[in-house]
Design an enzyme around this catalytic site. Structure first.
Site, PDB file in Angstrom:
ATOM      1  NE  ARG A 105      -4.430  -0.154   2.240  1.00 33.01           N
ATOM      2  CZ  ARG A 105      -5.374  -1.085   2.255  1.00 33.01           C
ATOM      3  NH1 ARG A 105      -5.077  -2.347   2.108  1.00 33.01           N
ATOM      4  NH2 ARG A 105      -6.628  -0.740   2.393  1.00 33.01           N
ATOM      5  NE  ARG A 139     -16.668  -2.905   1.488  1.00 34.03           N
ATOM      6  CZ  ARG A 139     -15.425  -2.633   1.122  1.00 34.03           C
ATOM      7  NH1 ARG A 139     -15.017  -2.889  -0.099  1.00 34.03           N
ATOM      8  NH2 ARG A 139     -14.596  -2.091   1.970  1.00 34.03           N
ATOM      9  NE  ARG A 182     -10.836   1.798   4.430  1.00 31.89           N
ATOM     10  CZ  ARG A 182     -11.880   1.062   4.092  1.00 31.89           C
ATOM     11  NH1 ARG A 182     -13.101   1.415   4.446  1.00 31.89           N
ATOM     12  NH2 ARG A 182     -11.724  -0.031   3.399  1.00 31.89           N
TER      13      ARG A 182
HETATM   14  P1  AMP Z   1      -8.909  -3.196   3.457  1.00 27.04           P
HETATM   15  O1  AMP Z   1      -9.881  -4.253   3.842  1.00 27.04           O
HETATM   16  O2  AMP Z   1      -7.856  -3.684   2.507  1.00 27.04           O
HETATM   17  O3  AMP Z   1      -9.568  -1.931   2.972  1.00 27.04           O
HETATM   18  O4  AMP Z   1      -8.100  -2.819   4.789  1.00 27.04           O
HETATM   19  C1  AMP Z   1      -8.779  -2.340   5.943  1.00 27.04           C
HETATM   20  C2  AMP Z   1      -7.801  -1.645   6.878  1.00 27.04           C
HETATM   21  O5  AMP Z   1      -6.766  -2.574   7.279  1.00 27.04           O
HETATM   22  C3  AMP Z   1      -7.033  -0.485   6.267  1.00 27.04           C
HETATM   23  O6  AMP Z   1      -7.781   0.723   6.296  1.00 27.04           O
HETATM   24  C4  AMP Z   1      -5.806  -0.437   7.190  1.00 27.04           C
HETATM   25  O7  AMP Z   1      -6.128   0.137   8.459  1.00 27.04           O
HETATM   26  C5  AMP Z   1      -5.512  -1.912   7.405  1.00 27.04           C
HETATM   27  N1  AMP Z   1      -4.631  -2.425   6.342  1.00 27.04           N
HETATM   28  C6  AMP Z   1      -4.931  -3.336   5.376  1.00 27.04           C
HETATM   29  N2  AMP Z   1      -3.903  -3.565   4.578  1.00 27.04           N
HETATM   30  C7  AMP Z   1      -2.891  -2.788   5.019  1.00 27.04           C
HETATM   31  C8  AMP Z   1      -1.560  -2.561   4.597  1.00 27.04           C
HETATM   32  N3  AMP Z   1      -1.051  -3.173   3.520  1.00 27.04           N
HETATM   33  N4  AMP Z   1      -0.810  -1.686   5.318  1.00 27.04           N
HETATM   34  C9  AMP Z   1      -1.298  -1.060   6.399  1.00 27.04           C
HETATM   35  N5  AMP Z   1      -2.555  -1.201   6.840  1.00 27.04           N
HETATM   36  C10 AMP Z   1      -3.353  -2.057   6.166  1.00 27.04           C
END
Ligand code: AMP
Length: 230
Positions: A105, A139, A182
């Protein structure tokens, strides 16, 4: 009798497919990552999913990650890189390959991944922010990891998971203000990684607006085309 020399056994079996799926929140990257992983027998590694599972189990990692998820911020790189590194070294990811979803990310995570195991494909699911926000707003999630959408991908029984029968819920970080934060982080920190993958010649881009099955067909077409090109 002459001894036949055995070929040297490698401790690391060759990985055929090592992919990352990138896209703004709500682009459907998780769904496509899951479909691709199933089709090619790869491990699906979703960092968001790993963190949510750890939080619900109240583990030390979960307690550490929770405040970042609630605030829509990234979990510190040292924590995230260590977790992903561990998942890449074991099981199906090691023997068959993987699809990473939600990682890397930012630049530091990209560097860590390239050092550990450079990817063979980076798939970007394209979606305008406006549509992404609309999608995230409807969602629904299940504790088993599946996600639905009230309009685009509803469960067969309202509010109930098709796979495990549990009650669906809306994620805390899918609230409008957190969604916007986000998406901002995605554009600032994650989108710049696309230029790197493009330069390396491994970037595939797919329009994320059509229905799930249609997007998947396009992903497969692009993957096959790229595999046919030496
Ligand atoms: P997601 O389901 O991929 O949108 O991830 C949800 C949350 O998990 C994000 O908003 C971050 O707080 C954390 N997260 C997921 N992937 C990462 C990553 N690669 N690096 C840091 N935080 C992450």
């Amino acid at each position: 009798m002459r001894r036949v020399r055995q070929p040297k056994k490698s401790s690391r079996p060759p990985l055929r497919l090592r992919m990352v799926v990138l896209g703004v929140q709500g682009s459907g990257k998780g769904t496509q990552a899951e479909l691709v992983a199933r089709r090619f027998g790869l491990a699906h590694i979703s960092t968001g999913e790993i963190f949510r599972r750890e939080i619900s189990r109240r583990t030390a990692l979960g307690r550490r990650a929770e405040r970042y998820l609630m605030a829509g911020k990234l979990v510190p790189d040292a924590v995230t890189n260590a977790i992903v590194g561990k998942h890449l070294r074991f099981g199906r990811a090691r023997t068959h390959g993987f699809v990473l979803d939600g990682y890397p990310r930012n630049r530091a995570q990209l560097t860590a991944l390239e050092r550990a195991t450079p990817v063979t494909h980076a798939i970007q699911i394209l979606l305008p922010d406006r549509v992404a926000v609309q999608r995230i707003s409807g969602r629904l999630n299940c504790a088993c990891g599946l996600s639905y959408h009230v309009q685009y991908h509803p469960p067969r029984r309202r509010g109930i998971c098709d796979r495990c029968g549990r009650k669906l819920f809306v994620r805390d970080d899918d609230q409008p203000a957190t969604i916007r934060k986000r998406i901002r982080i995605y554009h600032r920190q994650t989108a710049p990684l696309l230029a790197y993958y493009r330069k390396r010649g491994v970037l595939l881009q797919v329009d994320g607006r059509p229905a799930i099955a249609a997007v998947f067909r396009r992903v497969l077409t692009q993957l096959r085309r790229s595999m046919a090109t030496p």
